[in-house]
Design an enzyme around this catalytic site. Sequence first.
Site, PDB file in Angstrom:
ATOM      1  N   ASP A 311       0.950  -1.185  -0.002  1.00 42.27           N
ATOM      2  CA  ASP A 311       0.019  -0.111  -0.048  1.00 42.27           C
ATOM      3  C   ASP A 311       0.979   1.230  -0.067  1.00 42.27           C
ATOM      4  O   ASP A 311       2.302   1.182   0.081  1.00 42.27           O
ATOM      5  CB  ASP A 311      -0.949  -0.004   1.015  1.00 42.27           C
ATOM      6  CG  ASP A 311      -2.245   0.805   0.723  1.00 42.27           C
ATOM      7  OD1 ASP A 311      -2.190   1.660  -0.025  1.00 42.27           O
ATOM      8  OD2 ASP A 311      -3.309   0.690   1.454  1.00 42.27           O
TER       9      ASP A 311
HETATM   10  C1  BGC Z   1      -5.124   3.123   0.140  1.00 43.87           C
HETATM   11  C2  BGC Z   1      -5.039   2.085  -1.004  1.00 43.87           C
HETATM   12  C3  BGC Z   1      -5.007   2.711  -2.490  1.00 43.87           C
HETATM   13  C4  BGC Z   1      -3.619   3.382  -2.512  1.00 43.87           C
HETATM   14  C5  BGC Z   1      -3.399   4.021  -3.858  1.00 43.87           C
HETATM   15  C6  BGC Z   1      -3.767   3.999  -0.182  1.00 43.87           C
HETATM   16  O1  BGC Z   1      -3.796   5.017   0.694  1.00 43.87           O
HETATM   17  O2  BGC Z   1      -4.990   2.335   1.288  1.00 43.87           O
HETATM   18  O3  BGC Z   1      -6.344   1.397  -0.895  1.00 43.87           O
HETATM   19  O4  BGC Z   1      -5.012   1.671  -3.391  1.00 43.87           O
HETATM   20  O5  BGC Z   1      -3.718   4.351  -1.656  1.00 43.87           O
HETATM   21  O6  BGC Z   1      -4.058   4.896  -4.228  1.00 43.87           O
END
Ligand code: BGC
Length: 778
Positions: A311
């Site tokens: 993530d």
């Molecule tokens: C979120 C993810 C997301 C990623 C990319 C993160 O803050 O937890 O679910 O895919 O950002 O945007």
Amino acid sequence: MIRHNSFRRTIRRSALTSCLFASLLLSPSLGQDVFPSPTVWASQAPPAVQRSFPKEDPFLLELLAKMTWKEKCGQLTQYAGELTGPQPIKAELFERISTGEIGSVLSVSGAARCRKMQDEAMKSRLKIPLLFAFDVIHGYRTVFPIPISEAASFDPDLAYRAARISATEAASAGINWTFAPMVDLARDPRWGRVIEGAGEDPFLGSVFARARVKGFQGESLESWNTLAACAKHLAGYGAAQGGRDYDTSEISEMTLREAYLPPFEAAMEAGVATVMPSFQETAGRPSHASTFLLNQLLRQEWGFPGVVVSDYGAIEELLNHRIAEGRQEAGALALAATVDIDMMSDIYRTLPLDAETEKAVDQAVLRVLALKKSLGLFDDPYRYLDEAREKSEVLNPKFRAAARRAAARGCVLLENRDSLLPLDLTRVKRVAVIGPLASDTRSALGEWNLVGRVEDTISPLEGLRDNFEARGMEVVHAQGCPSWQTDSSKIQEAIDLAQSSDLVILVLGEPYDVTGESRNRTQLGLPGSQLELLQRVAATGTKTVTVLANGRPLTLGEVSAASPTLLLLWHAGVESGNALFDVIVGDTPIGGKLPMTFPRSVGQVPLYYNHKNSGRPPVEGQEKYRIAYHDSPLTPLYPFGYGLTTSTFELSKPVVVSPPKTWPIVIEGRLTNSGEREADEVPQLYLTDEVRSVTPPVKELKGFQRFTLAPGESVNYRFELSKEDLSFIGLDFERVFEAGWFAVAVGTDSRAEPTFRMRVDSTGLVGLSRPSSDSSEG
Ligand code: BGC
């Protein structure tokens, strides 16, 4: 691991009717692949990405052999073109792509923009194409309702088609990988991210996980109109303490396996190409360094051959979790846990070049290259970059029609005490559309979309105004109060309009920016002065439809008391207003069901229907020394699976129609629309395993089917139960089947009471009896 047989059969049938709709609705240019036949849709054939397992692929091995250490680390590095997190964007992005130091980008879209970046990648020594990843969560430019609304449709075929359309649109804009579906189970409505998932139930969550993965990925990742999907966030993210996003989860391995993991397993079965670990820690280990979750469970037990992407910045966050002293150690921990791609920490290039690290890096690189190959990028790095196609596909009117229907089918009717819905238009001349969410176009779009536009979006006010005015009615509007702040100074203006109108449609709820990532709440009532607005409008005596545009279960006691007609619209996407009109006038029957329990108060949270019985289960009137609250009933305001219809239905008692001692056990009954208008109902099958070696939930959803029936029409509902469906996670964490009695209930929400018991052993059904409250055995 293959489970939910009964559901697969259910999908097959419902897909038949849906396919009819789909074929009317969708552009022929989308071809067969967009809506494969129901048989293909239910198939368990291994997906393309799993067939090209990297170890055996000579092309990939040859490519790997040519790569320098820097190029290898580059393939494991992902960077953002636009920001969705706290790190500043780095100016040297383009240069690093051209030197092979970046293998994928996120949050860049548009065929032309992506082409510019792919051009840079083609300047690199080995010309390894970039992956373009994007959060296509509930649509791309055609924004569908938030995923929890989609789950409320209890129509997985709808979710499949929404994902298919979203993939088609996004892929035409250069994207080849979505960070969706989010398959986290959510039992705490304070947590902002409940908007992104399918709610509290492992069965429902698994059904929607499978539908969404198949929708995004289609039959082959190589097709121009498919995206690699990403099951996220592994695991237990929705159990953050206090509903505080990113905070610690405390989940036993038993609960993890029983409740939180099944939707991930369903995504595996559907062939999901990638997985994202969760930000939080469980039992002392952040997921990004969890050898239990990643090495043991994901890679070994489930045999997942695909890509694990971190993530946003989560590898660096291992420092904040305090399990690593420096960035290099954090990187080493994540790599050892088989996190292949580092999103936004830019740490993997700091890894030490030693034999052991190189071996792990090679494996990760092979998985990333295999994903690129399965998407067809080595054959044509520009295959997703066709601006003419982008023009014709993005915001295609046929997609909008699907979004409108999806928004309407996600609506849940919470109250209809005066049978006001569907509306009798002959009685209405002047409609007052009141409330802060009525004209809040941005909130209608919902929180998680990056390219959706307010100017594409029909707010509730616009949709109601256009459609009522087209029928010769007058529409007036007042906001009444703000959506978040307390300010009642403009309520009187709204009251005046209510008094001079035949009907009020009062649109209340939550603004989009108190839902979604990091947007948690401790109070779950209507914010600001909205309750006062509702109560004062109700006091005018003008007939009122209260509409809720929100992203999570709210505590609605006072709202419900003041609202004889209460309709849950959610944040319903680009077609919010039109869909609202459709359900209010009955053009689309309201038939959604709650995918999450709506508690009476925050103090009851977490509250979910499939809890355990305990040694002292509640007994009415015996509060002392039993599970009870002194100041509140235990029951929710609206239970899981709840939602009214606009007709009356008769649901006959279920019976077993299959012979004894065979699998599957087939349960059937009859559903009849005994009312006077076309309407929807959703028979739901709940089972209670009466005694087993691991304490069972009080009941568990095992099947459901949504029907639309004409007045007087009847259908047979039918559920098939495999031995696997009656199994559970044993004390040694293996799935086991134990012979015994199961109580069977079919109803229209999770309060359904058993009407018979069945005794089952490994051969199938071996006995039937009345429910245990009835002593006589039959
Ligand atoms: C979120 C993810 C997301 C990623 C990319 C993160 O803050 O937890 O679910 O895919 O950002 O945007």
